[in-house]
Structure formats: structure tokens, C-alpha cells
Design a protein around this motif. Sequence first.
Motif, PDB file in Angstrom:
ATOM      1  N   GLU A  82      62.417 -27.916 -35.462  1.00  0.00           N
ATOM      2  CA  GLU A  82      62.325 -28.888 -36.541  1.00  0.00           C
ATOM      3  C   GLU A  82      62.914 -30.233 -36.122  1.00  0.00           C
ATOM      4  OE1 GLU A  82      63.259 -28.926 -41.293  1.00  0.00           O
ATOM      5  OE2 GLU A  82      64.770 -28.068 -39.963  1.00  0.00           O
ATOM      6  N   SER A  83      64.049 -30.197 -35.437  1.00  0.00           N
ATOM      7  CA  SER A  83      64.656 -31.461 -35.001  1.00  0.00           C
ATOM      8  C   SER A  83      63.776 -32.156 -33.965  1.00  0.00           C
ATOM      9  CB  SER A  83      66.060 -31.224 -34.445  1.00  0.00           C
ATOM     10  OG  SER A  83      66.011 -30.518 -33.236  1.00  0.00           O
ATOM     11  N   ARG A  84      63.163 -31.395 -33.062  1.00  0.00           N
ATOM     12  CA  ARG A  84      62.236 -32.006 -32.088  1.00  0.00           C
ATOM     13  C   ARG A  84      61.041 -32.619 -32.799  1.00  0.00           C
ATOM     14  NH1 ARG A  84      61.512 -27.442 -27.671  1.00  0.00           N
ATOM     15  NH2 ARG A  84      60.556 -26.627 -29.528  1.00  0.00           N
ATOM     16  N   TYR A  86      60.941 -33.846 -35.921  1.00  0.00           N
ATOM     17  CA  TYR A  86      61.328 -35.073 -36.604  1.00  0.00           C
ATOM     18  C   TYR A  86      61.625 -36.203 -35.620  1.00  0.00           C
ATOM     19  CZ  TYR A  86      61.312 -32.823 -41.131  1.00  0.00           C
ATOM     20  OH  TYR A  86      60.915 -32.193 -42.267  1.00  0.00           O
ATOM     21  N   GLU A  87      62.190 -35.888 -34.466  1.00  0.00           N
ATOM     22  CA  GLU A  87      62.415 -36.914 -33.451  1.00  0.00           C
ATOM     23  C   GLU A  87      61.093 -37.495 -32.965  1.00  0.00           C
ATOM     24  OE1 GLU A  87      64.692 -35.044 -30.398  1.00  0.00           O
ATOM     25  OE2 GLU A  87      66.497 -34.917 -31.636  1.00  0.00           O
ATOM     26  N   ALA A  88      60.118 -36.631 -32.732  1.00  0.00           N
ATOM     27  CA  ALA A  88      58.808 -37.108 -32.282  1.00  0.00           C
ATOM     28  C   ALA A  88      58.127 -37.931 -33.371  1.00  0.00           C
ATOM     29  CB  ALA A  88      57.927 -35.922 -31.887  1.00  0.00           C
ATOM     30  N   ALA A  89      58.253 -37.523 -34.630  1.00  0.00           N
ATOM     31  CA  ALA A  89      57.659 -38.274 -35.733  1.00  0.00           C
ATOM     32  C   ALA A  89      58.307 -39.656 -35.850  1.00  0.00           C
ATOM     33  CB  ALA A  89      57.808 -37.501 -37.041  1.00  0.00           C
ATOM     34  N   GLU A  90      59.619 -39.727 -35.679  1.00  0.00           N
ATOM     35  CA  GLU A  90      60.307 -41.020 -35.730  1.00  0.00           C
ATOM     36  C   GLU A  90      59.862 -41.917 -34.582  1.00  0.00           C
ATOM     37  OE1 GLU A  90      64.457 -40.128 -35.776  1.00  0.00           O
ATOM     38  OE2 GLU A  90      64.405 -39.364 -37.837  1.00  0.00           O
ATOM     39  N   ARG A  91      59.697 -41.333 -33.390  1.00  0.00           N
ATOM     40  CA  ARG A  91      59.218 -42.128 -32.251  1.00  0.00           C
ATOM     41  C   ARG A  91      57.815 -42.667 -32.507  1.00  0.00           C
ATOM     42  NH1 ARG A  91      61.515 -38.089 -29.118  1.00  0.00           N
ATOM     43  NH2 ARG A  91      59.465 -37.179 -28.729  1.00  0.00           N
ATOM     44  N   ARG A  92      56.936 -41.815 -33.062  1.00  0.00           N
ATOM     45  CA  ARG A  92      55.581 -42.266 -33.354  1.00  0.00           C
ATOM     46  C   ARG A  92      55.585 -43.378 -34.389  1.00  0.00           C
ATOM     47  NH1 ARG A  92      54.507 -36.764 -33.125  1.00  0.00           N
ATOM     48  NH2 ARG A  92      54.444 -36.598 -35.384  1.00  0.00           N
ATOM     49  N   ALA A  93      56.430 -43.245 -35.412  1.00  0.00           N
ATOM     50  CA  ALA A  93      56.506 -44.282 -36.443  1.00  0.00           C
ATOM     51  C   ALA A  93      57.034 -45.585 -35.850  1.00  0.00           C
ATOM     52  CB  ALA A  93      57.395 -43.819 -37.594  1.00  0.00           C
ATOM     53  N   ALA A  94      58.031 -45.492 -34.990  1.00  0.00           N
ATOM     54  CA  ALA A  94      58.574 -46.695 -34.358  1.00  0.00           C
ATOM     55  C   ALA A  94      57.538 -47.326 -33.440  1.00  0.00           C
ATOM     56  CB  ALA A  94      59.839 -46.347 -33.575  1.00  0.00           C
ATOM     57  N   ASP A  95      56.799 -46.514 -32.700  1.00  0.00           N
ATOM     58  CA  ASP A  95      55.755 -47.057 -31.826  1.00  0.00           C
ATOM     59  C   ASP A  95      54.668 -47.743 -32.633  1.00  0.00           C
ATOM     60  OD1 ASP A  95      57.117 -46.079 -29.662  1.00  0.00           O
ATOM     61  OD2 ASP A  95      55.815 -44.323 -29.371  1.00  0.00           O
ATOM     62  N   ARG A  96      54.313 -47.143 -33.757  1.00  0.00           N
ATOM     63  CA  ARG A  96      53.274 -47.728 -34.602  1.00  0.00           C
ATOM     64  C   ARG A  96      53.740 -49.055 -35.183  1.00  0.00           C
ATOM     65  NH1 ARG A  96      51.400 -45.226 -40.168  1.00  0.00           N
ATOM     66  NH2 ARG A  96      50.678 -47.177 -40.972  1.00  0.00           N
ATOM     67  N   THR A  97      54.980 -49.124 -35.649  1.00  0.00           N
ATOM     68  CA  THR A  97      55.509 -50.362 -36.207  1.00  0.00           C
ATOM     69  C   THR A  97      55.577 -51.439 -35.135  1.00  0.00           C
ATOM     70  OG1 THR A  97      56.824 -49.074 -37.761  1.00  0.00           O
ATOM     71  CG2 THR A  97      57.451 -51.359 -37.454  1.00  0.00           C
ATOM     72  N   THR A  98      56.043 -51.085 -33.953  1.00  0.00           N
ATOM     73  CA  THR A  98      56.112 -52.036 -32.851  1.00  0.00           C
ATOM     74  C   THR A  98      54.720 -52.495 -32.466  1.00  0.00           C
ATOM     75  OG1 THR A  98      58.084 -50.931 -32.054  1.00  0.00           O
ATOM     76  CG2 THR A  98      56.977 -52.374 -30.509  1.00  0.00           C
ATOM     77  N   GLY A  99      53.776 -51.585 -32.445  1.00  0.00           N
ATOM     78  CA  GLY A  99      52.398 -51.926 -32.117  1.00  0.00           C
ATOM     79  C   GLY A  99      51.803 -52.886 -33.120  1.00  0.00           C
ATOM     80  N   GLN A 100      52.067 -52.692 -34.400  1.00  0.00           N
ATOM     81  CA  GLN A 100      51.575 -53.598 -35.437  1.00  0.00           C
ATOM     82  C   GLN A 100      52.204 -54.977 -35.285  1.00  0.00           C
ATOM     83  OE1 GLN A 100      52.497 -51.560 -39.075  1.00  0.00           O
ATOM     84  NE2 GLN A 100      50.424 -50.733 -39.272  1.00  0.00           N
TER      85      GLN A 100
END
Length: 131
Positions: A82-84, A86-100
Motif C-alpha cells: 500500500e505504501s509503495r 501511494y508513493e507511486a501515485a504521488e510521483r505520478r501526480a507530481a510528474d503530471r503537475t510538473t508536465g502541465q
Amino acid sequence: MDDYPLLNIFATMMWFFLWVVWLMLLFQVFGDLFRDDTVSGWAKAGWSIFVIVLPLLGVFVYLIVRGKGMGRREVAAMRERESRYYEAAERRAADRTTGQADELTRLADLKNHGELTPEEYERAKAKVLAI
């Protein structure tokens, strides 16, 4: 159908169900045994031989001896997965925000240099923010 009464059908279904439950329990025991890093190779081999040679007794003894730890190990593995996740989901969200943000900066530069009209800029910006 006359030579196989209804009660025999129920008995056959019960034995089949018990056999499936037995296989599930056996796979759970072997999965727990081989995922546990605290058990030595010799102990794993011993438990495996015990469970294979005397299956019913071996599984029940395993559940009695290591049953409580079995549950703890399963809960710990689930928390770690579960922690892995959520960490991956946070990374994807951060990558998406940075990409935008990068894409919006690039669009603003194109607009400032006159390569995009204000209408084209607004359409492209809406498209980036909708993703």
C-alpha cells in the motif's frame, strides 16, 4: 441419472469444495513459508517435506506453530504494498503537475513571441488543463 441419487451429488459437491479449500490452504502455507525471510533454508525444506509427506497433519501443525506470525506477515506485506502504491501515485501526480506547468510555460512563450494568437493560446491552455 437414476443410478446417481441427489444425496450423492451433494456429497460429491461437498468433497470437491473441501478439496478446493484444502488446495487454497496448502498454497497459502507454502506462500507464507517461502516469503518469510526469517526462516532458514533447512527449516523451509523441513516444513515442505513435512507438509508434502503428511499433508493434513503438516498443514495443521504449521498453522498452530506459525499461524499468528502468518497473519502479521500478511498484514506487513499489505501495508508495504500500500505504501509503495501511494508513493507511486504521488510521483505520478507530481510528474503530471510538473508536465502541465512546463507545457503552460512553453505555450506562454509561443504566445509572447507571436507564434500563437490569443484564441489559439486559450484553446491550447484549456486542452492542457483538461488532461
